[in-house]
Design a protein around this motif. Structure first.
Motif, PDB file in Angstrom:
ATOM      1  N   GLU A 293     -22.397  70.749 -14.362  1.00  0.00           N
ATOM      2  CA  GLU A 293     -21.293  69.995 -13.759  1.00  0.00           C
ATOM      3  C   GLU A 293     -19.956  70.502 -14.292  1.00  0.00           C
ATOM      4  N   ALA A 296     -14.269  66.569 -12.534  1.00  0.00           N
ATOM      5  CA  ALA A 296     -13.815  66.236 -11.180  1.00  0.00           C
ATOM      6  C   ALA A 296     -12.349  66.605 -10.981  1.00  0.00           C
ATOM      7  N   LYS A 299     -11.264  69.775  -8.934  1.00  0.00           N
ATOM      8  CA  LYS A 299     -11.257  69.711  -7.470  1.00  0.00           C
ATOM      9  C   LYS A 299     -11.564  71.057  -6.838  1.00  0.00           C
TER      10      LYS A 299
END
Length: 304
Positions: A293, A296, A299
């Motif tokens: 991961e 966030a 983007k």
């Protein structure tokens, strides 16, 4: 695996942890590579530069000629040392980022680092112990340049902290019978970096003391020393590129050596404590990083 005695002695030998690069290089000796990523230039020009001799008026003095032209000039009346031209970077005083240097060392010692908080002169609260016999004990780092300062700092700490704690020292240089007696009465454990920190061929720190980190009680056996995944390597590469960082800049941010980072990007594994630092620098948990991961906030388009 080897110890880093010159590095830890340099910390106690350079007042204020500020000096021109050549002083750091000379005092740290073969351990300089571990200090170098954490040396930050200030805007101050140094006064003194190391001299190969010991004449009464040495070391050399740094002269600023203007237009970014500098030189180190011998102060002996017979000018026995040669003039050394210097770049601006060589003439600038550099300050050691102590927190950046200590974080991977503390993790190797099963100490959970926190932001260093100054408790008193030369003494910082640095985290909480995860060692089984001293779990969640507060940990303090003591850095002084004289025996009297050591005694004063220990005395102040014993007065301020009523319970047990761990005390991390660069070396054993200033420890005395009296301070040891007082610490033992309170069951305070001293951790000596000079004696108990080792570094391997990849530049990763290891702890030679009696530290036994294990998984949760429901699991059996020791925590794996090294972890990693191809997904984690890809995530780190993507993060570095997206943030516009060099490997050197990211290694400093993550608290690992550049050599360790390069090895991870090539081989895909890293010591667990070090990879936890990498994940934290990316604002991820270790498990999230191992799954590949990314934050966030980047983007970025989803990887295929």
């Amino acid at each position: 695996m080897r110890k880093l005695p010159e590095l830890w002695r340099a910390l106690e030998g350079i007042p204020g942890l500020i000096a021109v690069l050549e002083v750091w290089r000379q005092d740290c000796g073969e351990d300089f590579e571990f200090a170098a990523p954490h040396l930050k230039p200030t805007d101050m020009i140094g006064n003194r530069y190391p001299c190969p001799h010991s004449f009464s008026e040495c070391p050399r003095r740094i002269i600023d000629y203007g237009d970014d032209e500098f030189a180190a000039i011998c102060q002996d009346e017979h000018q026995r040392c040669e003039r050394v031209p210097l770049t601006r970077r060589e003439a600038l005083i550099h300050r050691l980022d102590l927190s950046g240097l200590l974080q991977p060392v503390l993790r190797a010692a099963a100490i959970r680092p926190q932001a260093m908080t100054l408790h008193s002169p030369g003494l910082w609260a640095v985290g909480l112990s995860e060692q089984p016999h001293a779990r969640n004990y507060p940990v303090y780092f003591l850095l002084v340049h004289s025996q009297s300062s050591h005694e004063a700092a220990v005395g102040r700490l014993l007065l301020d902290i009523p319970d047990s704690f761990l005390l991390v020292l660069p070396t054993n240089r200033f420890r005395t019978v009296e301070t040891e007696r007082r610490l033992r009465e309170r069951r305070v454990e001293c951790l000596c970096l000079e004696e108990q920190v080792l570094v391997d061929g990849q530049g990763e720190f290891h702890w030679a003391g009696a530290v036994e980190t294990r998984r949760a009680a429901r699991d059996q056996g020791p925590v794996p020393r090294s972890v990693g995944s191809p997904e984690a390597v890809a995530a780190v590469k993507e993060y570095i590129q997206a943030r516009g960082l060099s490997q050197t800049e990211f290694s400093v941010q993550a608290g690992v050596s550049e050599r360790t980072l390069r090895s991870f990007l090539k081989d895909g594994t890293m010591r667990r404590s070090a990879l936890e630092g990498v994940a934290k620098a990316m604002d991820l948990s270790l498990e999230q990083l191992l799954r590949g991961e990314i934050p966030a906030s980047l983007k970025l388009p989803r990887r295929r």
